[in-house]
Design a protein around this motif. Sequence first.
Motif, PDB file in Angstrom:
ATOM      1  N   TYR A   1       0.885  -0.949  -0.230  1.00 47.55           N
ATOM      2  CA  TYR A   1       0.050  -0.266   0.176  1.00 47.55           C
ATOM      3  C   TYR A   1       0.926   1.374  -0.134  1.00 47.55           C
ATOM      4  N   SER A   2       2.043   1.208   0.753  1.00 49.50           N
ATOM      5  CA  SER A   2       2.728   2.424   0.928  1.00 49.50           C
ATOM      6  C   SER A   2       2.849   2.725  -0.700  1.00 49.50           C
ATOM      7  N   THR A   3       3.714   1.506  -1.286  1.00 48.03           N
ATOM      8  CA  THR A   3       3.550   2.145  -3.119  1.00 48.03           C
ATOM      9  C   THR A   3       2.998   2.026  -3.940  1.00 48.03           C
ATOM     10  N   ALA A   4       1.898   1.713  -3.364  1.00 50.09           N
ATOM     11  CA  ALA A   4       0.787   1.579  -4.368  1.00 50.09           C
ATOM     12  C   ALA A   4       0.251   3.540  -3.993  1.00 50.09           C
ATOM     13  N   ALA A   5      -0.089   3.926  -2.635  1.00 46.22           N
ATOM     14  CA  ALA A   5       0.091   5.354  -2.952  1.00 46.22           C
ATOM     15  C   ALA A   5       0.730   6.446  -3.323  1.00 46.22           C
ATOM     16  N   ALA A   6       2.047   5.941  -3.560  1.00 43.81           N
ATOM     17  CA  ALA A   6       3.425   6.749  -4.072  1.00 43.81           C
ATOM     18  C   ALA A   6       3.113   6.931  -5.206  1.00 43.81           C
ATOM     19  N   GLU A   7       2.629   5.639  -5.802  1.00 39.60           N
ATOM     20  CA  GLU A   7       2.557   5.985  -7.469  1.00 39.60           C
ATOM     21  C   GLU A   7       1.098   6.372  -7.828  1.00 39.60           C
ATOM     22  N   LEU A   8       0.500   6.242  -6.635  1.00 41.95           N
ATOM     23  CA  LEU A   8      -1.150   6.959  -7.383  1.00 41.95           C
ATOM     24  C   LEU A   8      -1.058   8.595  -7.707  1.00 41.95           C
ATOM     25  N   LYS A   9      -0.411   9.022  -5.987  1.00 38.76           N
ATOM     26  CA  LYS A   9      -0.112  10.698  -5.992  1.00 38.76           C
ATOM     27  C   LYS A   9       1.002  11.153  -7.194  1.00 38.76           C
ATOM     28  N   GLU A  10       1.755  10.701  -7.464  1.00 36.17           N
ATOM     29  CA  GLU A  10       2.522  10.945  -8.573  1.00 36.17           C
ATOM     30  C   GLU A  10       1.533  10.706 -10.372  1.00 36.17           C
ATOM     31  N   ALA A  11       0.734   9.732 -10.248  1.00 39.87           N
ATOM     32  CA  ALA A  11       0.208   9.754 -11.044  1.00 39.87           C
ATOM     33  C   ALA A  11      -1.386  11.010 -11.389  1.00 39.87           C
ATOM     34  N   ILE A  12      -1.929  11.739 -10.439  1.00 42.63           N
ATOM     35  CA  ILE A  12      -2.504  12.698 -10.037  1.00 42.63           C
ATOM     36  C   ILE A  12      -1.549  14.295  -9.894  1.00 42.63           C
ATOM     37  N   GLU A  13      -0.296  14.409  -9.525  1.00 42.02           N
ATOM     38  CA  GLU A  13       0.150  15.443  -9.887  1.00 42.02           C
ATOM     39  C   GLU A  13       0.917  15.529 -11.464  1.00 42.02           C
ATOM     40  N   LEU A  14       0.233  14.662 -12.510  1.00 45.36           N
ATOM     41  CA  LEU A  14       1.098  14.766 -13.537  1.00 45.36           C
ATOM     42  C   LEU A  14      -0.540  14.588 -14.217  1.00 45.36           C
ATOM     43  N   GLN A  15      -1.553  14.196 -13.581  1.00 45.11           N
ATOM     44  CA  GLN A  15      -2.840  14.758 -14.611  1.00 45.11           C
ATOM     45  C   GLN A  15      -3.219  16.115 -14.650  1.00 45.11           C
ATOM     46  N   PRO A  16      -2.432  16.383 -15.901  1.00 48.04           N
ATOM     47  CA  PRO A  16      -3.898  17.774 -16.907  1.00 48.04           C
ATOM     48  C   PRO A  16      -5.187  18.086 -15.511  1.00 48.04           C
ATOM     49  N   GLN A  17      -5.731  17.599 -15.844  1.00 39.09           N
ATOM     50  CA  GLN A  17      -6.957  17.487 -14.444  1.00 39.09           C
ATOM     51  C   GLN A  17      -7.320  16.267 -13.256  1.00 39.09           C
ATOM     52  N   LYS A  18      -7.188  16.309 -12.603  1.00 43.96           N
ATOM     53  CA  LYS A  18      -7.241  15.299 -11.507  1.00 43.96           C
ATOM     54  C   LYS A  18      -8.327  14.700 -11.366  1.00 43.96           C
ATOM     55  N   ASP A  19      -8.574  13.331 -11.461  1.00 43.71           N
ATOM     56  CA  ASP A  19      -9.276  12.968 -12.313  1.00 43.71           C
ATOM     57  C   ASP A  19     -10.113  12.096 -10.442  1.00 43.71           C
ATOM     58  N   PRO A  20     -10.846  12.505 -10.259  1.00 47.30           N
ATOM     59  CA  PRO A  20     -11.588  11.525  -8.357  1.00 47.30           C
ATOM     60  C   PRO A  20     -11.014  10.000  -8.660  1.00 47.30           C
ATOM     61  N   ALA A  21     -11.285   9.604  -9.938  1.00 49.97           N
ATOM     62  CA  ALA A  21     -11.307   7.800  -9.681  1.00 49.97           C
ATOM     63  C   ALA A  21      -9.837   7.802  -9.373  1.00 49.97           C
ATOM     64  N   THR A  22      -8.959   8.927  -9.373  1.00 47.94           N
ATOM     65  CA  THR A  22      -7.621   8.113  -9.112  1.00 47.94           C
ATOM     66  C   THR A  22      -7.367   8.232  -8.263  1.00 47.94           C
ATOM     67  N   MET A  23      -7.945   9.867  -7.419  1.00 44.31           N
ATOM     68  CA  MET A  23      -8.019  10.359  -6.017  1.00 44.31           C
ATOM     69  C   MET A  23      -8.765   9.354  -4.814  1.00 44.31           C
ATOM     70  N   VAL A  24      -9.284   8.836  -5.523  1.00 45.49           N
ATOM     71  CA  VAL A  24     -10.637   7.471  -4.704  1.00 45.49           C
ATOM     72  C   VAL A  24      -9.838   6.223  -4.331  1.00 45.49           C
ATOM     73  N   ARG A  25      -8.462   6.251  -5.203  1.00 45.37           N
ATOM     74  CA  ARG A  25      -7.889   4.911  -5.303  1.00 45.37           C
ATOM     75  C   ARG A  25      -6.413   5.406  -4.187  1.00 45.37           C
ATOM     76  N   LEU A  26      -6.214   6.267  -4.476  1.00 41.35           N
ATOM     77  CA  LEU A  26      -5.201   6.638  -3.427  1.00 41.35           C
ATOM     78  C   LEU A  26      -5.542   7.368  -2.121  1.00 41.35           C
ATOM     79  N   ALA A  27      -6.985   7.227  -2.193  1.00 46.72           N
ATOM     80  CA  ALA A  27      -7.780   7.589  -0.827  1.00 46.72           C
ATOM     81  C   ALA A  27      -7.552   6.460   0.208  1.00 46.72           C
ATOM     82  N   ALA A  28      -8.038   4.971  -1.000  1.00 46.86           N
ATOM     83  CA  ALA A  28      -8.298   3.996  -0.469  1.00 46.86           C
ATOM     84  C   ALA A  28      -6.555   2.805  -0.053  1.00 46.86           C
TER      85      ALA A  28
END
Length: 257
Positions: A184-211
């Motif tokens: 889960y630590s690696t998952a959080a780091a990867e998903l956080k980076e994915a969100i930071e790269l998104q031109p528009q924040k995707d709520p679906a990615t955000m909820v995965r990061l929250a999980a």
Amino acid sequence: MFTRSVIRSLFAVALVAAGLSAQTSNPKQPKPKSQKEVDALNAIFSAPDPDARIAASEKLLTEFADTEFKSTALYFAAVSAEQKNDFEKVMIYGERTLAADPQHFAAMLMMSRGLAQRTREFDLDKEEKLKRAEKLADDALKLIPTAVKPRADIPDAQWEEAKKDFASQGHESKGLIAMVRKDYSTAAAELKEAIELQPQKDPATMVRLAAAYTDSGKYDEAIALCDQISAMPDAPAQVKQIAGQTKLKAATAKAKP
């Protein structure tokens, strides 16, 4: 309703239809050899639905065996299969796309995402599928930064934004892979980076990061992120519902002695 992954794939398709090839790092521009081939290509670009697009793609490949648009047609078919939620065909057309163009990073991302989303904890071949998904994501992420702008008239800022969104898909896939592995630590780091790269924040990615935050014990971060999702006016109702459930899970875990 299209998922964001399908929308992203269709965006790449639209670039090809406009005469671009932003979904591949190969700078060589394909050219049709006859007006009949142009007509066959236009039939793909203008197809009204996924089945028609797949049929038009196969027709091009059958009638013009030497076409320089082989990888383009196969990628169109893969996107159409994803739109139909036909994972088996996504992988078949994806593999054929990579056989035609080994640097086709959009096909790599689509296949990686599909494998990550459909691999389950108790699958007998779980690790085999996850390793394949991970390699596809890693290979794509290596190609994207140096991908050549396919046409000189594309604004540099637009091209850089497109590359960031493709890179975001790679990191999101790696995050999903880590979630299946319960890392889960690696998952959080990867998903956080994915969100930071998104031109528009995707709520679906955000909820995965929250999980991922919740499962890694970062309850405050999870709760704050769920609150952000709930406040997003354009977030789908289903995503907001999942965010509410994730927030409750994080809050309950945080309250335990």
